[in-house]
Design a protein around this motif. Structure first.
Motif, PDB file in Angstrom:
ATOM      1  N   TYR A  50       3.202 -17.522   3.352  1.00  0.00           N
ATOM      2  CA  TYR A  50       3.548 -16.382   2.509  1.00  0.00           C
ATOM      3  C   TYR A  50       4.464 -16.772   1.355  1.00  0.00           C
ATOM      4  CZ  TYR A  50       5.562 -11.880   1.258  1.00  0.00           C
ATOM      5  OH  TYR A  50       5.978 -10.780   0.572  1.00  0.00           O
ATOM      6  N   ALA A  63       7.027  -4.349  -3.382  1.00  0.00           N
ATOM      7  CA  ALA A  63       7.818  -5.542  -3.054  1.00  0.00           C
ATOM      8  C   ALA A  63       7.022  -6.813  -3.329  1.00  0.00           C
ATOM      9  CB  ALA A  63       8.251  -5.497  -1.597  1.00  0.00           C
ATOM     10  N   MET A  64       5.690  -6.702  -3.208  1.00  0.00           N
ATOM     11  CA  MET A  64       4.881  -7.885  -3.492  1.00  0.00           C
ATOM     12  C   MET A  64       4.361  -7.887  -4.929  1.00  0.00           C
ATOM     13  SD  MET A  64       2.911  -8.630   0.055  1.00  0.00           S
ATOM     14  CE  MET A  64       2.353  -7.006   0.456  1.00  0.00           C
ATOM     15  N   ILE A 112      -2.923  -4.809   2.793  1.00  0.00           N
ATOM     16  CA  ILE A 112      -1.617  -5.482   2.753  1.00  0.00           C
ATOM     17  C   ILE A 112      -1.801  -6.990   2.903  1.00  0.00           C
ATOM     18  CG2 ILE A 112       0.565  -5.734   3.961  1.00  0.00           C
ATOM     19  CD1 ILE A 112       0.335  -2.798   4.704  1.00  0.00           C
ATOM     20  N   TYR A 149       0.840 -13.352  -3.154  1.00  0.00           N
ATOM     21  CA  TYR A 149       2.244 -13.265  -3.558  1.00  0.00           C
ATOM     22  C   TYR A 149       2.822 -14.650  -3.822  1.00  0.00           C
ATOM     23  CZ  TYR A 149       7.174 -12.114  -3.477  1.00  0.00           C
ATOM     24  OH  TYR A 149       8.488 -11.984  -3.810  1.00  0.00           O
ATOM     25  N   VAL A 181       2.526 -13.291 -10.079  1.00  0.00           N
ATOM     26  CA  VAL A 181       1.790 -13.351  -8.818  1.00  0.00           C
ATOM     27  C   VAL A 181       0.297 -13.343  -9.141  1.00  0.00           C
ATOM     28  CG1 VAL A 181       3.600 -12.172  -7.566  1.00  0.00           C
ATOM     29  CG2 VAL A 181       1.732 -10.862  -8.514  1.00  0.00           C
ATOM     30  N   LEU A 190       5.669  -1.733   0.297  1.00  0.00           N
ATOM     31  CA  LEU A 190       5.331  -3.156   0.466  1.00  0.00           C
ATOM     32  C   LEU A 190       4.595  -3.681  -0.764  1.00  0.00           C
ATOM     33  CD1 LEU A 190       4.163  -3.907   4.087  1.00  0.00           C
ATOM     34  CD2 LEU A 190       6.174  -4.661   2.896  1.00  0.00           C
ATOM     35  N   PHE A 191       3.685  -2.871  -1.297  1.00  0.00           N
ATOM     36  CA  PHE A 191       2.942  -3.322  -2.475  1.00  0.00           C
ATOM     37  C   PHE A 191       3.884  -3.562  -3.643  1.00  0.00           C
ATOM     38  CE2 PHE A 191      -0.897  -0.940  -0.680  1.00  0.00           C
ATOM     39  CZ  PHE A 191      -1.401  -2.098  -0.137  1.00  0.00           C
ATOM     40  N   VAL A 198       4.733 -10.822   6.315  1.00  0.00           N
ATOM     41  CA  VAL A 198       3.883  -9.674   5.983  1.00  0.00           C
ATOM     42  C   VAL A 198       2.529  -9.832   6.661  1.00  0.00           C
ATOM     43  CG1 VAL A 198       2.854  -8.378   4.106  1.00  0.00           C
ATOM     44  CG2 VAL A 198       5.075  -9.396   3.816  1.00  0.00           C
ATOM     45  N   GLN A 256      -5.065  -8.418  -6.232  1.00  0.00           N
ATOM     46  CA  GLN A 256      -4.726  -7.029  -6.555  1.00  0.00           C
ATOM     47  C   GLN A 256      -5.954  -6.284  -7.058  1.00  0.00           C
ATOM     48  OE1 GLN A 256      -1.298  -6.654  -8.972  1.00  0.00           O
ATOM     49  NE2 GLN A 256      -0.160  -8.200  -7.848  1.00  0.00           N
ATOM     50  N   ILE A 303      -3.025  -8.536  -0.396  1.00  0.00           N
ATOM     51  CA  ILE A 303      -1.979  -8.648  -1.413  1.00  0.00           C
ATOM     52  C   ILE A 303      -1.030  -9.784  -1.052  1.00  0.00           C
ATOM     53  CG2 ILE A 303      -0.016  -7.480  -2.442  1.00  0.00           C
ATOM     54  CD1 ILE A 303      -2.446  -6.379  -3.509  1.00  0.00           C
ATOM     55  N   ALA A 304      -0.737  -9.910   0.254  1.00  0.00           N
ATOM     56  CA  ALA A 304       0.195 -10.956   0.676  1.00  0.00           C
ATOM     57  C   ALA A 304      -0.341 -12.347   0.352  1.00  0.00           C
ATOM     58  CB  ALA A 304       0.485 -10.831   2.172  1.00  0.00           C
TER      59      ALA A 304
END
Lengths: 464, 80, 114, 255
Positions: D27, B45-46, C39, C46, C68, B42-43, C2, C73, C42-43
């Motif tokens: 998102y 992918a992002m 997660i 994005y 991004v 997932l990381f 996500v 991060q 990070i989302a």
């Protein structure tokens, strides 16, 4: 200069792993140096910032020294200094204590939300280490798990603040126009995140186990660390969110008071009984902070200072007794000085005239009446009644019951410190300005978010 | 891409439920490690390669190893 | 989406903490929550169609929408390491709990004082 | 009963978080120009007027070339690295401290003196391949943290890889135990070195953790000022620290 408050203990902590034997002396050195630095920058009466790496806010991390953070740092470091005077107490925990000192200072001074999360985690981990002294592993583990969840939620709250405003700087978050629904999200998450360290109602299950498990943990966690955590409550809900979300905090705090006092009354172990009492006092302070005016916050921290001093004495004496005697009945006949200071501190706790607690409780109730709040004074009076119950019970038991055992050696340094602090409590009753002035300055600084924003954001370059 | 992310998310949720409910601690540790590994995907992918590398080496590697050694020291822990 | 995944994972972690009686499971649930929060963070950074925030020969220019958000991060890097620290301390505490109370199951532990 | 209660609390929390989701941008649909990170990407924090920035004038530079150019305030090609080790270096100091605190904590909690044995002979393949792989693994770890400012990676994964090498040694050799004096001295001296870097910055530039070396060309190995030095320090520190944790977890008390 103020970055040294964090850098010096950290540096000495790193050095102390290489020479384990001198870690106690290094801890003493760090505490002294920090006190000297603090004396050199006595009450700035304005907002001084130190921009880390010269990256100006809101881009970099900055440390903020104003009246509020100065008073908090002063109190915290004073307690660390007192602990460092007792090498018997520190044992092999010198390095951890130095880290805890650096973390508490950083937590108070930082002007950045994420940075405060990092320091909170250092505080949790070192506090767990200290809590595991005397094989108190299960309770330390519980604390670790609760602290870990709280840390995660605190981090989530920080991220919500970041997405709402685009920066992590407290001053910037404070001035940004955040939508109401966003504010609800952020403040709710922060309430949960700070609830563990601030000992709020559903999240304070760890307190009795950790404070009741050994002699070092309550003395340091119940005074310094809890002061730092409650400072953060004031900073976030007072300065940064302008009193938004205070209703939830107020309700939880009132429940905390009642629950804490009742648990303290039922408790048979002296350390745990006063651990619950410290939960209840944290509730009083949080409820007072949530009223949101400069005066109420100043009085809250005045009360917190009195309580912390009294608790330092109580936990110091109680810890010594619990780990030297099997049966506590009548032990004060052998330790008159310890007994006298313990009694004075407990009477200050219930707000008996002649001691500092009276000043703060009376002032708080007066202030609340003038704000037309009658529920909280009623709860506080009820709590005081319960307090009288267990304080008198413990004093009677420790002074007058039949003694059974051999005498343990009196700790000279500890009893001197306890006596001095107990006399300080009397002095504060006679001349409340000793703590009150600083606390009121702190309250004003916390309530005045305009000055804070101005002071942090208008700086072009970071100074010392 | 979004189907892949859903798939990864599904695997993670299954792994998490398994890690929480497994009868044996060893299985739970392995499931947790799997969850970490999928989160690395997932990381990536992002677009967060730094995080992915750190999570792969720290979260899925060292943490699992430390937990397994701990488990070994406790002679397999207690079964549920 | 996500977001949804990470929130469900947080929920599973909380559920695990509350139902499980084995302390090792508590540690594992905590680790699940940590990963889920990472997660989530990070989302939030994005950007659709954005690239990893590293300047290379093929990506030499700065422009909005091209990369991004690097800040989440950086935060997650810190958070992961903090998670490891917590977990290591927790694991060592478990070893000692097992030695002292002869079990890590809340119901079978002997001589526990709360 | 307990299960039902847990489901209720968990579901309540999940519901709350879902409700809060409405307050953040959907998102993949983030406007970076509202965030401080736009200026981290553009490496122009010093030229931005912060007081105007917070009141809405974002001052975003238009398209400009960064890679291969000189004279930026931060010279690392990897922007995450430049945030971690330069713009928000203080966080990283805290992060190093967290690991340090947990290493100290593990040492104090376990306090073992004798190496634990697995009680079975290590596999032949494991023993032989350890000899071959070990230098490669350590080399890879060092590579990761030396190139932290150019490629993904950095001090933390690099240090972890080194710790993994130590773990391999523990697994493959029943007699091996880490020399704690060496690892503790490395850990302590590297940690002090990081703080000393900060203090040099304080002395030279007037701010703790100030970047006091020239930045060089973005994208070359010798660039980004103190960033590579700090990352090397962090790498060695994390490596020795986590190796210490691995070693401590293998130590038992006597008797």
């Amino acid at each position: 200069m103020i970055s040294l408050l964090i850098a010096i203990p950290l540096l000495l902590a790193f050095v102390s792993v290489m020479w384990k034997r001198i870690s106690k002396s290094l801890f003493f050195l760090a505490a002294i140096v920090n006190l000297i630095i603090l004396l050199a920058s006595w009450f700035p009466n304005g907002v001084e910032i130190h921009a880390m790496g010269n990256w100006k806010p809101p881009f970099g991390i900055n440390l903020v020294l104003d009246n509020a953070s100065f008073y908090a740092v002063l109190v915290v470091n004073a307690f660390f200094f007192l602990v460092s005077l007792m090498p018997k107490f520190v044992e092999s925990y010198g390095t951890s204590l130095m880290l805890l000192m650096a973390a508490a200072n950083g937590f108070i001074l930082t002007g950045d939300l994420f940075n405060s999360f990092v320091f909170m985690e250092i505080m949790t981990i070192t506090a767990v280490t200290i809590a595991s002294k005397r094989d108190n592993f299960y309770n330390a583990f519980k604390y670790l798990i609760l602290g870990g969840i709280a840390g995660s939620i605190y981090l989530l709250a920080t991220i919500f603040a970041y997405t709402a405003t685009g920066s992590l700087n407290m001053a910037h978050v404070s001035m940004a126009a955040i939508s109401a629904s966003s504010l609800i999200a952020i403040t709710t998450l922060y309430t949960i995140g700070l609830g563990v360290e601030a000992k709020l109602f559903p999240l304070n299950g760890w307190v009795s186990g950790v404070y009741g498990g050994n002699d070092l943990a309550p003395v340091i966690l119940g005074t310094s660390v809890s002061f730092a955590a409650l400072y953060m409550v004031g900073r976030l809900f007072g300065t940064v969110f302008h009193g938004n979300g205070a209703e939830v905090l107020y309700t939880l705090a009132l429940i905390t008071i009642v629950a804490g006092e009742v648990a303290a009354l039922r408790q048979q172990n002296i350390l745990k009984a006063f651990a619950y009492s410290s939960v209840a006092q944290a509730g009083v302070v949080v409820a007072m902070i949530s009223k949101g005016t400069a005066k109420s916050m100043g009085l809250a921290y005045f009360h917190l200072t009195n309580d912390a001093v009294a608790k330092f004495v109580i936990f110091l004496v109680a810890g010594f007794l619990v780990y030297n005697y099997k049966n506590l009945n009548g032990v004060f006949k052998k330790h008159k000085i310890l007994g006298a200071s313990f009694s004075m501190a407990t009477f200050s706790l219930i707000g008996f005239p002649l001691f500092a607690g009276f000043q703060s409780k009376l002032r708080m109730i007066m202030a609340l009446f003038s704000m037309k709040d009658f529920l909280f004074p009623a709860v506080m009076l009820l709590a005081t009644l319960i307090e009288v119950g267990y304080v008198v019970r413990w004093n009677v038991r420790l002074w007058f019951e039949e003694e059974t055992q051999e005498k343990a050696e009196t700790p000279v340094v500890a009893s001197t410190i306890a006596l001095i602090l107990a006399i300080l409590l009397v002095a504060v009753f006679l001349k409340p300005e000793i703590f009150l002035n600083g606390a009121m300055k702190m309250g004003n600084a916390l309530a005045d978010s305009k000055d804070y924003i101005q002071g942090v954001l208008s700086v072009v370059k970071g100074g010392m | 891409m979004s189907a892949l992310i859903w798939l990864a998310g599904g695997i993670m949720i299954v792994a998490a439920v398994f890690a929480v409910e497994a009868k044996k601690i060893l299985d739970a540790v392995i499931a947790m490690s799997a969850l970490s590994l999928v989160s690395v995907f997932l990381f990536i992918a992002m677009r967060a390669p730094d995080v992915a590398i750190t999570e792969a080496s720290v979260g899925a590697g060292l943490v699992t190893a430390v937990l397994l050694v701990t488990l070994f020291r406790m002679k397999g822990g207690d079964d549920k | 989406m996500v977001y949804a995944i990470s929130i469900i994972l947080i929920g599973i972690g909380i559920y695990g903490l509350m139902t499980q009686k084995n302390l090792f499971k508590h540690l594992i649930s905590l680790s699940i929550i940590d990963t889920a929060v990472n997660i989530f963070i990070i989302a939030t950074g994005y950007v659709e169609g954005g690239k990893a925030p590293i300047y290379t020969k093929s990506l030499p220019n700065f422009a909005i929408g091209k990369f991004v958000d690097p800040l989440p991060q950086a935060l997650v890097l810190t958070a992961i390491v903090i998670g490891v620290g917590t977990l290591a301390v927790g694991a060592s505490l478990l070893v000692r709990i097992r030695e002292k109370h002869s079990s890590i199951d809340v119901e079978n532990m002997k001589g526990v004082e709360e | 009963m307990r299960r039902l209660y847990a489901i209720l609390v968990g579901a309540g929390l999940v519901y709350m978080l879902f409700a809060f989701l409405g307050t953040i941008s959907p998102y993949g649909n983030v406007n970076l120009s509202d965030r401080v990170s736009a200026h981290f990407l553009a490496k122009d924090v010093n030229s931005v007027d912060a007081s105007k920035w917070v009141s809405g004038d974002k001052q975003i530079p238009s398209k400009m070339k960064v890679f291969g150019k000189k004279g930026f305030e931060d010279g690392s090609a990897n922007v995450v690295t430049s945030i971690v080790v330069n713009y928000r270096s203080f966080d990283t100091l805290g992060e190093v401290t967290v690991l340090f605190a947990s290493a100290v904590g593990v040492g104090l909690i376990l306090g073992g003196t004798r190496r634990m044995r697995y009680g079975r002979k290590p596999n032949f393949i494991l023993r032989v391949s350890t000899g071959i792989l070990l230098p490669l693994i350590i080399l890879f770890g060092v590579y990761i943290f030396v190139h932290g400012h150019l490629t993904p990676g950095g001090g933390f994964p690099g240090g972890t890889v080194i710790a993994a090498a130590v773990l391999l040694l523990y697994l493959s050799n029943e007699e091996f135990s880490l020399n704690m004096v060496v690892s503790k001295s490395l850990e302590g001296s590297m940690g002090s070195l990081y703080v000393i870097f900060g203090l040099i910055g304080l002395a030279v530039g007037g701010a703790f953790l100030f970047n006091f070396l020239p930045n060089g060309v973005v994208g070359s190995l010798f660039s980004a000022g103190v960033v590579p030095l700090v990352y090397m320090t962090i790498g060695l520190k994390v490596g020795s620290e986590l190796s210490g944790v691995v070693a401590e977890i293998h130590e038992e008390r006597e008797g």
